[in-house]
Design a protein around this motif. Structure first.
Motif, PDB file in Angstrom:
ATOM      1  N   SER A   1       0.842  -1.213   0.000  1.00  0.00           N
ATOM      2  CA  SER A   1       0.000   0.000   0.000  1.00  0.00           C
ATOM      3  C   SER A   1       0.868   1.250   0.000  1.00  0.00           C
ATOM      4  O   SER A   1       0.562   2.242  -0.664  1.00  0.00           O
ATOM      5  CB  SER A   1      -0.905   0.044   1.229  1.00  0.00           C
ATOM      6  OG  SER A   1      -1.767  -1.051   1.205  1.00  0.00           O
TER       7      SER A   1
ATOM      8  N   ILE B   1       2.115   1.851  -3.423  1.00  0.00           N
ATOM      9  CA  ILE B   1       1.019   2.322  -4.283  1.00  0.00           C
ATOM     10  C   ILE B   1       0.756   3.802  -4.021  1.00  0.00           C
ATOM     11  O   ILE B   1       0.591   4.595  -4.941  1.00  0.00           O
ATOM     12  CB  ILE B   1      -0.251   1.463  -4.053  1.00  0.00           C
ATOM     13  CG1 ILE B   1      -0.008   0.059  -4.604  1.00  0.00           C
ATOM     14  CG2 ILE B   1      -1.476   2.084  -4.707  1.00  0.00           C
ATOM     15  CD1 ILE B   1      -1.003  -0.988  -4.130  1.00  0.00           C
ATOM     16  N   ASN B   2       0.766   4.172  -2.733  1.00  0.00           N
ATOM     17  CA  ASN B   2       0.548   5.588  -2.382  1.00  0.00           C
ATOM     18  C   ASN B   2       1.676   6.487  -2.870  1.00  0.00           C
ATOM     19  O   ASN B   2       1.488   7.685  -3.082  1.00  0.00           O
ATOM     20  CB  ASN B   2       0.368   5.743  -0.866  1.00  0.00           C
ATOM     21  CG  ASN B   2      -0.918   5.092  -0.395  1.00  0.00           C
ATOM     22  OD1 ASN B   2      -1.842   4.914  -1.189  1.00  0.00           O
ATOM     23  ND2 ASN B   2      -0.971   4.701   0.863  1.00  0.00           N
TER      24      ASN B   2
ATOM     25  N   GLY C   1       2.879   6.186  -5.665  1.00  0.00           N
ATOM     26  CA  GLY C   1       2.664   6.326  -7.108  1.00  0.00           C
ATOM     27  C   GLY C   1       3.573   5.448  -7.950  1.00  0.00           C
ATOM     28  O   GLY C   1       3.934   5.805  -9.076  1.00  0.00           O
TER      29      GLY C   1
ATOM     30  N   ILE D   1       2.889   2.614  -9.372  1.00  0.00           N
ATOM     31  CA  ILE D   1       2.229   1.862 -10.456  1.00  0.00           C
ATOM     32  C   ILE D   1       2.360   2.533 -11.827  1.00  0.00           C
ATOM     33  O   ILE D   1       2.826   1.908 -12.776  1.00  0.00           O
ATOM     34  CB  ILE D   1       0.759   1.546 -10.080  1.00  0.00           C
ATOM     35  CG1 ILE D   1       0.778   0.442  -9.022  1.00  0.00           C
ATOM     36  CG2 ILE D   1      -0.060   1.103 -11.291  1.00  0.00           C
ATOM     37  CD1 ILE D   1      -0.557   0.077  -8.435  1.00  0.00           C
ATOM     38  N   PRO D   2       2.003   3.825 -11.967  1.00  0.00           N
ATOM     39  CA  PRO D   2       2.164   4.450 -13.293  1.00  0.00           C
ATOM     40  C   PRO D   2       3.620   4.379 -13.791  1.00  0.00           C
ATOM     41  O   PRO D   2       3.867   4.193 -14.986  1.00  0.00           O
ATOM     42  CB  PRO D   2       1.734   5.903 -13.075  1.00  0.00           C
ATOM     43  CG  PRO D   2       0.949   5.899 -11.815  1.00  0.00           C
ATOM     44  CD  PRO D   2       1.405   4.743 -10.998  1.00  0.00           C
TER      45      PRO D   2
ATOM     46  N   SER E   1      -6.785  -1.453  -3.842  1.00  0.00           N
ATOM     47  CA  SER E   1      -6.416  -0.056  -4.134  1.00  0.00           C
ATOM     48  C   SER E   1      -5.532   0.039  -5.375  1.00  0.00           C
ATOM     49  O   SER E   1      -5.522   1.044  -6.077  1.00  0.00           O
ATOM     50  CB  SER E   1      -5.699   0.558  -2.934  1.00  0.00           C
ATOM     51  OG  SER E   1      -4.553  -0.222  -2.614  1.00  0.00           O
ATOM     52  N   SER E   2      -4.786  -1.040  -5.663  1.00  0.00           N
ATOM     53  CA  SER E   2      -3.887  -0.984  -6.824  1.00  0.00           C
ATOM     54  C   SER E   2      -4.693  -1.037  -8.116  1.00  0.00           C
ATOM     55  O   SER E   2      -4.337  -0.411  -9.110  1.00  0.00           O
ATOM     56  CB  SER E   2      -2.911  -2.156  -6.803  1.00  0.00           C
ATOM     57  OG  SER E   2      -3.526  -3.339  -7.274  1.00  0.00           O
TER      58      SER E   2
ATOM     59  N   GLU F   1      -7.521   0.214  -8.854  1.00  0.00           N
ATOM     60  CA  GLU F   1      -8.034   1.541  -9.247  1.00  0.00           C
ATOM     61  C   GLU F   1      -6.936   2.342  -9.930  1.00  0.00           C
ATOM     62  O   GLU F   1      -7.172   3.028 -10.924  1.00  0.00           O
ATOM     63  CB  GLU F   1      -8.548   2.285  -8.009  1.00  0.00           C
ATOM     64  CG  GLU F   1      -9.844   1.677  -7.486  1.00  0.00           C
ATOM     65  CD  GLU F   1     -10.081   1.952  -6.016  1.00  0.00           C
ATOM     66  OE1 GLU F   1      -9.547   2.952  -5.507  1.00  0.00           O
ATOM     67  OE2 GLU F   1     -10.801   1.149  -5.377  1.00  0.00           O
ATOM     68  N   GLN F   2      -5.699   2.235  -9.394  1.00  0.00           N
ATOM     69  CA  GLN F   2      -4.582   2.967 -10.016  1.00  0.00           C
ATOM     70  C   GLN F   2      -4.228   2.384 -11.375  1.00  0.00           C
ATOM     71  O   GLN F   2      -3.963   3.113 -12.321  1.00  0.00           O
ATOM     72  CB  GLN F   2      -3.345   2.911  -9.105  1.00  0.00           C
ATOM     73  CG  GLN F   2      -3.448   3.852  -7.938  1.00  0.00           C
ATOM     74  CD  GLN F   2      -2.096   4.479  -7.601  1.00  0.00           C
ATOM     75  OE1 GLN F   2      -1.134   4.398  -8.358  1.00  0.00           O
ATOM     76  NE2 GLN F   2      -2.030   5.120  -6.454  1.00  0.00           N
TER      77      GLN F   2
ATOM     78  N   TYR G   1      -6.164   3.576 -14.361  1.00  0.00           N
ATOM     79  CA  TYR G   1      -5.855   4.895 -14.934  1.00  0.00           C
ATOM     80  C   TYR G   1      -4.618   4.873 -15.830  1.00  0.00           C
ATOM     81  O   TYR G   1      -4.197   5.898 -16.338  1.00  0.00           O
ATOM     82  CB  TYR G   1      -5.646   5.929 -13.816  1.00  0.00           C
ATOM     83  CG  TYR G   1      -6.941   6.380 -13.190  1.00  0.00           C
ATOM     84  CD1 TYR G   1      -7.843   7.172 -13.901  1.00  0.00           C
ATOM     85  CD2 TYR G   1      -7.283   5.990 -11.900  1.00  0.00           C
ATOM     86  CE1 TYR G   1      -9.039   7.564 -13.338  1.00  0.00           C
ATOM     87  CE2 TYR G   1      -8.483   6.378 -11.327  1.00  0.00           C
ATOM     88  CZ  TYR G   1      -9.365   7.164 -12.057  1.00  0.00           C
ATOM     89  OH  TYR G   1     -10.568   7.560 -11.504  1.00  0.00           O
ATOM     90  N   THR G   2      -4.003   3.703 -15.993  1.00  0.00           N
ATOM     91  CA  THR G   2      -2.810   3.604 -16.848  1.00  0.00           C
ATOM     92  C   THR G   2      -3.183   2.826 -18.113  1.00  0.00           C
ATOM     93  O   THR G   2      -4.310   2.366 -18.252  1.00  0.00           O
ATOM     94  CB  THR G   2      -1.685   2.831 -16.132  1.00  0.00           C
ATOM     95  OG1 THR G   2      -2.094   1.450 -16.024  1.00  0.00           O
ATOM     96  CG2 THR G   2      -1.401   3.380 -14.750  1.00  0.00           C
TER      97      THR G   2
END
Length: 607
Positions: free
Chosen positions: A174, A177-178, A180, A182-183, A214-215, A217-218, A221-222
């Motif tokens: 987490s 992921i917070n 950032g 992932i992108p 939570s990942s 959702e991120q 967006y990619t």
């Protein structure tokens, strides 16, 4: 060995004020010994107390720093050395080195931290405490677009370090992921898709992170879907495809990503795999066939992705999936039936499929699995038929096609999942179909099996569905013969118990069925109703403020019917029903209040 002992001694003495050259020689000796026998050398290093010395050698100014970090990376390949590295205070100076500009130092430092974190709670905590992850994520961002070999090597090491740092640890995942990450990783995959080692590291990192909600959702967006499908199309080796599958499966649980994967052309890849592997008996091919067809079914769980692939029933994907049902592969039969069940999630699709002959295909499939059949295929085919039977216009068509008879062949099944779907399918089929409900309700074998399943305490689903089907047979047939069959099989007590269910819908279905029994065959059922203590239960339902208005209403309707029986009327009189019912005359629900007045009049007349 003598050289090693010598070097270790020398390191301890000279570390504080030695010349770089003499240190350099000692470190080379250690590296050489580690290359020859890592485990033994590591043990000696630990015993010598040199680890504490390393902490003071890890300075950005020293020319030996990269070698020291390399030695730490090598010893930390052994599980027993990871905690000693943490205890020797090596993590804070290593994390500090992540700020330096020297590529070799960064590379060896990344390796050292990654190895110390591998499967080590203490290692991860220390890196977390020293803020190491943040610096590494920043490095990934700034190096991301560089494609020279040295940068790619560094990126690979840093990805590996983050992977070891967060593996199977939700809190640290987490945290990444917070930050950032992932992108950045998705961008990395796109830019460096030619680099096998780096690509592999990215995939493992994705697999690591993709399990977290939570990942997803991120990721949505990619352009992860596009990148993974592009990468997948290039793969020839089974292991590489398997790695991508391991990332796709958790990501495809997200509906937005499902649609992105469909739009990126994943379905075509999956269909191609199925075609290539369906007739093979090679282990890898069998595994690929299963993974590809399972993933296909998963993509159909999303409403938008499913509708896109259905294309009004004209879609090539839908047609291909239909062809799986008559296949000889159990895996494809299963996936085909599950896919149909997923396509059958709205009335329009269901009506189209029934009009186009899908029912016969499913019945043929079930026929192949009656004797010693495959339970998962039976369950899937029954699920599809149950869903197809939901639209009103499909029921009569499916009944005349012989679906009820096909389903009844599985009455002998001892498998609760099959029993559950069988019951649900029959219940859907007879909804508002009086003739079919009567025919099934007079089938003593079926009714006896239902009564038996009403006692399946270990399987709440089967128990609930059996009760509901018993009630439905009465409610939809309104037939004296059906009621007599149910009385003879000992079903009445279960309907009475069902009236006390925690689900209002089931309570209601039971009360309506019991009211029909009381209206049509009271004398036949009288004894059973008495033994099951129906009157006491109704008194309890009417007295309970928590009972829903429809429950109160139907309980009063039932009371009015029951007083046609002498022993039951006596029971009603012996309990203070008038008192309870007169209170209900002022109930906020008009229908309940009116029924209370009528019931009060009936009871007053009878008494």
């Amino acid at each position: 060995a003598d050289n090693l002992s010598e070097a270790l001694k020398k390191l301890k003495i000279t570390s504080t004020d030695s010349t770089a050259d003499s240190l350099e020689g000692c470190l080379d000796c250690l590296l050489q010994a580690l290359a020859q026998n890592n485990m033994e050398t590591s043990e000696k290093i630990q015993k010598s107390g040199v680890l504490q010395v390393f902490a003071s050698l890890l300075t950005p100014q020293s020319s030996c720093t990269a070698k020291v970090a390399n030695i730490i990376a090598e010893v930390a390949r052994n599980e027993f050395m990871r905690n000693p590295c943490v205890d020797a205070g090596l993590i804070p100076p290593l994390v500090q080195l992540l700020n330096c500009k020297d590529q070799e130092v960064l590379l060896q430092t990344g390796r050292a931290l990654g190895n110390i974190c591998y499967d080590s709670h203490e290692g991860r905590n220390a890196v977390d405490h020293a803020g190491g992850a943040h610096i590494v994520v920043d490095h990934l961002r700034s190096l991301c677009s560089k494609t020279d070999p040295a940068s790619e090597k560094l990126l690979t090491v840093f990805c590996g370090m983050l992977m070891n740092y967060s593996n199977e640890n939700d809190t640290l995942q987490s945290q990444l992921i917070n930050m950032g990450v992932i992108p950045t990783l998705v961008k990395l995959l796109g830019i460096h898709c030619q680099n096998a080692a780096l690509t592999e590291m990215c995939l493992v990192a994705f697999g690591n992170l993709a399990e977290l909600e939570s990942s997803k959702e991120q990721f949505a967006y990619t352009n992860i879907a596009e990148e993974l499908v592009k990468l997948f199309k290039k793969q020839i080796e089974h292991d590489k495809k398997e790695m991508i599958f391991e990332v796709l499966a958790p990501l495809a649980e997200n509906d937005v990503i499902k649609l992105q994967l469909v739009e990126a052309g994943l379905v075509e890849c999956l269909l191609e795999i199925v075609q290539k592997t369906v007739d093979s008996d090679k282990e890898d091919d069998i595994a690929e066939l299963k993974t590809a067809s399972d993933l296909m079914v998963l993509l159909l769980l999303g409403d938008e992705s499913m509708q896109k692939l259905f294309e009004g029933g004209k879609g090539s994907v839908f047609q291909r999936v239909l062809s799986w049902i008559p296949s000889n592969s159990h895996q494809l039969q299963l996936a085909g039936a599950l896919a149909i069940a997923n396509f059958a999630r709205n009335d329009g699709n269901c009506i189209h499929m029934v009009d186009n002959g899908i029912v016969q295909k499913l019945m043929d499939l079930l026929d192949r699995h009656v004797e010693d059949g495959n339970v998962t295929v039976q369950h899937a085919a029954l699920s599809a038929l149950r869903n197809l039977a939901i639209p009103v216009v499909n029921k009569a068509k499916m009944l005349s096609a012989g679906v009820a008879e096909a389903v009844l062949k599985f009455l002998r099944s001892e498998m609760p999942p099959v029993q559950f779907k069988l019951l649900g399918t029959l219940r859907m089929l007879i909804d508002a179909q009086a003739e079919a409900a009567e025919q099934l309700g007079k089938n003593a074998k079926l009714v006896e099996r239902l009564v038996e399943w009403c006692e399946a305490k270990d399987h709440a689903g089967v128990m609930g569905e059996s009760n509901r089907l018993l009630s439905a047979l009465i409610r939809h047939s309104k037939s004296k013969d059906v009621i007599r069959t149910i009385v003879q099989s000992g079903g009445i007590k279960h309907l009475v118990t069902m009236a006390t269910s925690e689900h209002v819908i089931m309570q209601n279905e039971a009360l309506v069925a019991l009211a029909l029994i009381a209206a049509l065959e009271l004398v036949t059922a009288e004894k059973d109703l008495e033994n099951a203590q129906l009157v006491q239960i109704l008194h309890r339902l009417l007295s309970d403020d928590r009972s829903a208005p429809e429950i109160k209403y139907n309980s009063m309707v039932l009371i009015c019917a029951l007083i046609g029986s002498e022993p039951l009327q006596k029971e009603v009189q012996s309990m203070a029903f008038l008192e309870v019912i007169s209170k209900l005359r002022s109930h906020e629900n008009k229908t309940v209040a009116q029924q209370a007045s009528l019931t009060e009049q009936r009871l007053a007349v009878e008494s």
